[in-house]
Design an enzyme around this catalytic site. Structure first.
Site, PDB file in Angstrom:
ATOM      1  N   ARG A  33       5.424  -3.888 -15.121  1.00 55.74           N
ATOM      2  CA  ARG A  33       6.741  -3.634 -14.522  1.00 55.74           C
ATOM      3  C   ARG A  33       6.738  -2.291 -13.791  1.00 55.74           C
ATOM      4  NH1 ARG A  33       9.333  -7.942 -15.760  1.00 55.74           N
ATOM      5  NH2 ARG A  33       8.808  -8.947 -17.731  1.00 55.74           N
ATOM      6  N   ASN A  92       2.804  -2.648   0.617  1.00 54.06           N
ATOM      7  CA  ASN A  92       2.850  -1.526   1.546  1.00 54.06           C
ATOM      8  C   ASN A  92       1.433  -1.000   1.722  1.00 54.06           C
ATOM      9  OD1 ASN A  92       5.716  -1.625   1.627  1.00 54.06           O
ATOM     10  ND2 ASN A  92       5.768  -0.581  -0.347  1.00 54.06           N
ATOM     11  N   VAL A 101       0.787   4.643  -3.678  1.00 54.78           N
ATOM     12  CA  VAL A 101      -0.341   4.600  -4.619  1.00 54.78           C
ATOM     13  C   VAL A 101      -1.519   3.889  -3.944  1.00 54.78           C
ATOM     14  CG1 VAL A 101      -1.131   3.858  -6.886  1.00 54.78           C
ATOM     15  CG2 VAL A 101       1.260   4.544  -6.577  1.00 54.78           C
ATOM     16  N   HIS A 105      -1.710  -3.113  -4.492  1.00 57.89           N
ATOM     17  CA  HIS A 105      -0.735  -3.730  -5.395  1.00 57.89           C
ATOM     18  C   HIS A 105       0.214  -4.606  -4.607  1.00 57.89           C
ATOM     19  CE1 HIS A 105       0.626   0.296  -4.208  1.00 57.89           C
ATOM     20  NE2 HIS A 105       1.866  -0.150  -4.237  1.00 57.89           N
ATOM     21  N   HIS A 107       3.942  -6.085  -4.749  1.00 56.46           N
ATOM     22  CA  HIS A 107       5.247  -6.013  -5.401  1.00 56.46           C
ATOM     23  C   HIS A 107       5.832  -7.420  -5.411  1.00 56.46           C
ATOM     24  CE1 HIS A 107       6.026  -1.520  -4.808  1.00 56.46           C
ATOM     25  NE2 HIS A 107       5.098  -1.709  -3.883  1.00 56.46           N
TER      26      HIS A 107
HETATM   27  P1  AMP Z   1       4.010   1.797  -2.978  1.00 55.81           P
HETATM   28  O1  AMP Z   1       4.991   2.759  -2.366  1.00 55.81           O
HETATM   29  O2  AMP Z   1       4.040   0.444  -2.334  1.00 55.81           O
HETATM   30  O3  AMP Z   1       2.622   2.390  -3.070  1.00 55.81           O
HETATM   31  O4  AMP Z   1       4.540   1.522  -4.445  1.00 55.81           O
HETATM   32  C1  AMP Z   1       4.158   2.252  -5.568  1.00 55.81           C
HETATM   33  C2  AMP Z   1       5.024   1.788  -6.713  1.00 55.81           C
HETATM   34  O5  AMP Z   1       4.452   2.233  -7.909  1.00 55.81           O
HETATM   35  C3  AMP Z   1       6.462   2.341  -6.673  1.00 55.81           C
HETATM   36  O6  AMP Z   1       7.375   1.249  -6.631  1.00 55.81           O
HETATM   37  C4  AMP Z   1       6.570   3.141  -7.974  1.00 55.81           C
HETATM   38  O7  AMP Z   1       7.836   3.047  -8.569  1.00 55.81           O
HETATM   39  C5  AMP Z   1       5.487   2.494  -8.820  1.00 55.81           C
HETATM   40  N1  AMP Z   1       4.923   3.334  -9.870  1.00 55.81           N
HETATM   41  C6  AMP Z   1       4.468   4.604  -9.763  1.00 55.81           C
HETATM   42  N2  AMP Z   1       3.992   5.035 -10.935  1.00 55.81           N
HETATM   43  C7  AMP Z   1       4.133   4.011 -11.812  1.00 55.81           C
HETATM   44  C8  AMP Z   1       3.838   3.840 -13.193  1.00 55.81           C
HETATM   45  N3  AMP Z   1       3.269   4.800 -13.921  1.00 55.81           N
HETATM   46  N4  AMP Z   1       4.128   2.645 -13.770  1.00 55.81           N
HETATM   47  C9  AMP Z   1       4.697   1.660 -13.061  1.00 55.81           C
HETATM   48  N5  AMP Z   1       4.999   1.761 -11.741  1.00 55.81           N
HETATM   49  C10 AMP Z   1       4.734   2.933 -11.129  1.00 55.81           C
END
Ligand code: AMP
Length: 121
Positions: A33, A92, A101, A105, A107
């Site tokens: 999540r 993204n 990140v 990933h 979403h």
């Molecule tokens: P993006 O901007 O597409 O790289 O999305 C990165 C996502 O990672 C964001 O929606 C953050 O809320 C999520 N995120 C960052 N750190 C964590 C974590 N430790 N556990 C779960 N989600 C995270």
């Protein structure tokens, strides 16, 4: 082009260095999540391999990894009960995609109407 930074937060999650709220784990894939959910359902699906982005994963991962990832994503849609009303699956990528990140990933967002696909900047 696709240099992988193994200090990124999802790499740390995969190594068990920081906790996560796991939804499902398979041989090649982990889903958990989002820590800052943008919808009632907000699950992140990541490959366990060191892939930076969608294009990196889709171009360089093995057939087995890609199959496992996609089957797991489908399973999550079923588990999270978003198939009937629909959902949004987004990845993204890079600077223009505003990726935070640098570990690939997907979403999976659902549980409400998601609104326009993009917003004016
Ligand atoms: P993006 O901007 O597409 O790289 O999305 C990165 C996502 O990672 C964001 O929606 C953050 O809320 C999520 N995120 C960052 N750190 C964590 C974590 N430790 N556990 C779960 N989600 C995270």
């Amino acid at each position: 082009m696709h240099d992988y930074d193994d200090q990124n937060i999802f790499a740390k999650i995969l190594r068990g260095e920081i906790p996560n709220s796991t939804v499902i784990e398979t041989t090649h894939t982990l889903a958990f999540r989002d820590i800052n959910p943008q919808a009632p359902v907000h699950v992140l699906v990541i490959p366990k391999g060191p892939y930076v982005s969608y294009d990196h994963f889709a171009g360089a991962a093995s057939d087995e990894e890609i199959l496992d990832f996609n089957r797991t994503a489908a399973k999550i849609c079923e588990m999270e009960n978003v198939q009937e009303n629909g959902f949004r699956a987004i990845s993204n990528t890079g600077t223009h995609g505003m990726q935070d990140v640098p570990h690939y990933h997907l979403h999976i967002l659902g549980g409400r109407v998601m609104g326009p696909m993009t917003v004016p900047v």
